[in-house]
Motif scaffolding. Sequence first.
Motif, PDB file in Angstrom:
ATOM      1  N   HIS A   1      38.751  32.626  36.778  1.00 63.34           N
ATOM      2  CA  HIS A   1      39.022  31.190  36.754  1.00 63.34           C
ATOM      3  C   HIS A   1      40.470  30.905  37.140  1.00 63.34           C
ATOM      4  N   GLY A   2      41.394  31.618  36.504  1.00 67.18           N
ATOM      5  CA  GLY A   2      42.810  31.394  36.774  1.00 67.18           C
ATOM      6  C   GLY A   2      43.205  31.773  38.187  1.00 67.18           C
ATOM      7  N   GLU A   3      42.691  32.908  38.670  1.00 68.66           N
ATOM      8  CA  GLU A   3      42.990  33.333  40.041  1.00 68.66           C
ATOM      9  C   GLU A   3      42.480  32.313  41.046  1.00 68.66           C
ATOM     10  N   SER A   4      41.291  31.783  40.781  1.00 70.93           N
ATOM     11  CA  SER A   4      40.689  30.795  41.673  1.00 70.93           C
ATOM     12  C   SER A   4      41.523  29.525  41.724  1.00 70.93           C
ATOM     13  N   PHE A   5      41.955  29.045  40.553  1.00 65.80           N
ATOM     14  CA  PHE A   5      42.823  27.873  40.498  1.00 65.80           C
ATOM     15  C   PHE A   5      44.069  28.109  41.348  1.00 65.80           C
ATOM     16  N   PHE A   6      44.739  29.217  41.061  1.00 60.09           N
ATOM     17  CA  PHE A   6      46.029  29.457  41.705  1.00 60.09           C
ATOM     18  C   PHE A   6      45.867  29.712  43.201  1.00 60.09           C
ATOM     19  N   SER A   7      44.744  30.286  43.602  1.00 60.58           N
ATOM     20  CA  SER A   7      44.482  30.497  45.021  1.00 60.58           C
ATOM     21  C   SER A   7      44.433  29.168  45.764  1.00 60.58           C
ATOM     22  N   THR A   8      43.863  28.153  45.118  1.00 64.12           N
ATOM     23  CA  THR A   8      43.819  26.820  45.727  1.00 64.12           C
ATOM     24  C   THR A   8      45.224  26.246  45.854  1.00 64.12           C
ATOM     25  N   PHE A   9      46.016  26.330  44.772  1.00 65.99           N
ATOM     26  CA  PHE A   9      47.377  25.796  44.808  1.00 65.99           C
ATOM     27  C   PHE A   9      48.215  26.498  45.883  1.00 65.99           C
ATOM     28  N   LEU A  10      48.029  27.815  45.985  1.00 65.51           N
ATOM     29  CA  LEU A  10      48.866  28.609  46.879  1.00 65.51           C
ATOM     30  C   LEU A  10      48.466  28.482  48.336  1.00 65.51           C
ATOM     31  N   ASN A  11      47.159  28.421  48.604  1.00 62.92           N
ATOM     32  CA  ASN A  11      46.682  28.475  49.986  1.00 62.92           C
ATOM     33  C   ASN A  11      46.235  27.133  50.553  1.00 62.92           C
TER      34      ASN A  11
END
Length: 259
Positions: free
Chosen positions: A145-155
């Motif tokens: 969940h956290g990786e998915s969230f941050f992947s959106t913010f980052l990419n």
Amino acid sequence: MLDHQLYVKRAELLHERITSYKDYPFHIPAVRYLEQLSFTRPVTFIVGENGSGKSTLLEAIAIAWGFNAEGGTLNYSFETQASHSNLHEYIRLARGVKRPKDGFFFRAESYYNVASYVDRLDEEPAGGRRVIESYGGKSLHAQSHGESFFSTFLNRFGGKGLYVMDEPEAALSPVRQLSMLKRMHELVQRDSQFIIATHSPILMAYPNAEIWQFYSDRAPELVEWEDTEHYIVTRKMMTERERMLQYLFDDEYEPSDSM
């Protein structure tokens, strides 16, 4: 990013269109007492207790701008469940002269639906780049969940954009929240504007951000970071742990009690 370059400068509630304050969402105190929220800085936080109306208002602002009610970009047009209010019909946005080149409505509670929509888009035969490539290339469902969230913010967040976010810290560890602060700063340097509803005192620490505090009995007010209940309670818990726990476990303690 100067205030005159902001993409959205004000959200005004059109009281003259409201026929009754007994129905949802107009009975919510923060909505009932609201006149307008001004946005004068690149980062604005909307904070308050659960049920204060901050997410309801943020959703209305996002929909009034043109975002899908469940989140995503301006081009996303799916609906899993029509659970949003009609508050957006009573909101007038004052837009800046400049138009954003990017934008995203991020809401933690329906992020799963956005991730599923991205997967469905890439299942349809079409030429060119896959949609998931703009999210880092890996299915959002194939990450934590956290990786998915941050992947959106980052990419996916590319700059020169308006980013409306509801509780983005929901799946982020404290360290990841610090990383999000860094990412936000990078995007602000690229002429981006953020409007964020949050409970995180870490995110609220963004320098020179404006913070709108929502209440249960009066109109929202601008406050300093150190004056938010989130900061005060967290600081007391860190510095006065034993006293706080003793107070918390007292048989007469009520969640609404002031600490």
